[in-house]
Design an enzyme around this catalytic site. Structure first.
Site, short mmCIF file in Angstrom:
data_model
loop_
_atom_site.label_atom_id
_atom_site.label_comp_id
_atom_site.label_asym_id
_atom_site.label_seq_id
_atom_site.Cartn_x
_atom_site.Cartn_y
_atom_site.Cartn_z
N ARG A 183 0.79 -1.29 -0.07
CA ARG A 183 0.03 -0.15 -0.12
C ARG A 183 1.00 1.48 -0.10
O ARG A 183 0.70 2.19 0.69
CB ARG A 183 -0.95 -0.06 1.23
CG ARG A 183 -2.02 -1.08 1.11
CD ARG A 183 -2.87 -1.10 -0.05
NE ARG A 183 -3.86 -1.91 -0.15
CZ ARG A 183 -3.64 -3.35 -0.71
NH1 ARG A 183 -2.65 -3.66 -1.19
NH2 ARG A 183 -4.64 -4.23 -0.70
N SER A 232 -11.35 0.79 2.79
CA SER A 232 -10.64 0.29 4.07
C SER A 232 -10.11 1.54 4.65
O SER A 232 -9.38 2.45 3.66
CB SER A 232 -9.57 -0.53 3.48
OG SER A 232 -10.07 -1.79 2.94
N GLU A 302 -5.24 4.14 5.94
CA GLU A 302 -4.93 3.89 4.66
C GLU A 302 -5.62 5.16 3.80
O GLU A 302 -5.47 5.40 2.72
CB GLU A 302 -5.81 2.63 3.92
CG GLU A 302 -5.54 2.12 2.64
CD GLU A 302 -5.80 1.02 2.34
OE1 GLU A 302 -6.58 0.36 1.43
OE2 GLU A 302 -5.53 -0.02 3.06
#
Length: 322
Positions: A183, A232, A302
């Site tokens: 990520r 998310s 995130e």
């Protein structure tokens, strides 16, 4: 701290932007862009006509004017005080193209929806792109955060990326130069991605379709996709899942004002209808503090948070617990 005043900023830039072909909007409401439907205004929103227009705009923009980039707003939380300086949003018309560009390659603009790339890959009989069918974002964001789902990540498909830096210079980066990890991309933060070339592999359309259907079924059954959400909220920490830690800490269904951790999937924050940006961020930090206390794990956001707090607001990370 100067107030956000788009008209004043536009007047200051004056003739320096006379050749710009894209759209300039002062005091643009970010609540109309973000999927959370919250947040203060962007001082000046710029939607360039194409890569050359973006390059010329950045070259003419004074260095002291801050620049931020947003995509389709799916994983974005804008604070209530708004975003000073210029917010750049790439348009679908100028940056949304997706096409098969080689035997096993696809070229996509940064504003192209991830789902569109998956659809073009299906049409071309190219495997490896089905995971994009389940990511509610655009390619620019996928490149920046190494978006992934269903066991596949963006870094596995990227060949090269085109980008424009803060001075307006154009760069082409290889997969290695993107510096991908979970990520995350280590590419310089001032780069604005404009397009990328991806590589897949030959596959039967029936197989690809079955994989895409599985992705869609998963989303519909475990994620609150019909709510005002940003996807998310936290990255998965090593060795566990963020939702498991949130659940263990009592975060499922937790509310702050109009913000709630979803009962359906407790790593998703939702705006139940009246949430402010402050409500959402305070909820997130409350959950992070609880997880830290319960499991000793420091969850990382995130969702990208932009802008400044409104006057009198402020939130300490982990609510001041270190």
């Amino acid at each position: 701290m100067p107030e956000i005043d788009g008209a004043r900023l536009l007047a200051r830039l004056g003739d320096g932007l006379k050749d710009v072909r894209g759209r300039l909007t002062p005091d643009a409401g970010m609540d109309k862009i973000t999927w959370f439907r919250t947040g203060g205004p962007a001082e000046l929103l710029f939607q360039p006509a194409d890569e050359a227009d973006l390059s010329a705009f950045l070259a003419a923009l004074p260095e002291d004017v801050p620049v931020m980039v947003v995509g389709i707003g799916s994983n974005l939380l804008v604070r209530d005080g708004g975003i000073p300086g210029v917010v750049i949003r790439l348009s679908a018309k100028g940056f949304g193209q997706v096409e098969r560009s080689g035997e096993t390659t696809i070229t996509a603009g940064a504003a192209a929806p991830d789902k569109r790339v998956a659809a073009v890959a299906l049409e071309a009989g190219l495997g490896g792109f089905h995971f994009y069918h389940g990511i509610p974002g655009a390619i620019g964001g996928a490149l920046r955060m190494n978006a992934g789902a269903n066991g596949v990540e963006t870094r596995e498909r990227v060949c090269e990326v085109r980008a424009v830096d803060r001075r307006g210079d154009v760069h082409v980066l290889s997969n290695d130069e993107m510096g991908y990890s979970y990520r995350h991309s280590a590419a310089p933060g001032d780069l604005i991605f404009t397009s990328a070339v991806f590589e897949g592999f030959a596959a039967e359309p029936e197989t690809i379709r079955a994989q895409m259907d599985e992705v869609q079924h998963h989303r519909e059954t475990v994620q609150p996709i019909r709510e005002k959400t940003g996807g998310s909220t936290f990255k998965n920490p090593p060795g566990t899942s963020a939702w498991k830690e949130v659940d263990r800490a009592g975060g499922r269904g937790l509310t702050v004002g109009g913000a709630q951790m979803s009962e359906m999937h407790c790593n998703f924050m939702i705006n139940t209808g009246t949430a402010t940006g402050h409500d959402l961020e305070l909820l997130g930090e409350t959950v992070r503090a609880r997880v830290l206390e319960t499991s000793g794990i420091r969850l990382e956001w995130e969702i990208k948070r932009l802008g400044r707090f409104a006057e009198g607001q402020g939130i300490e990370p982990f609510l001041g617990r270190g």
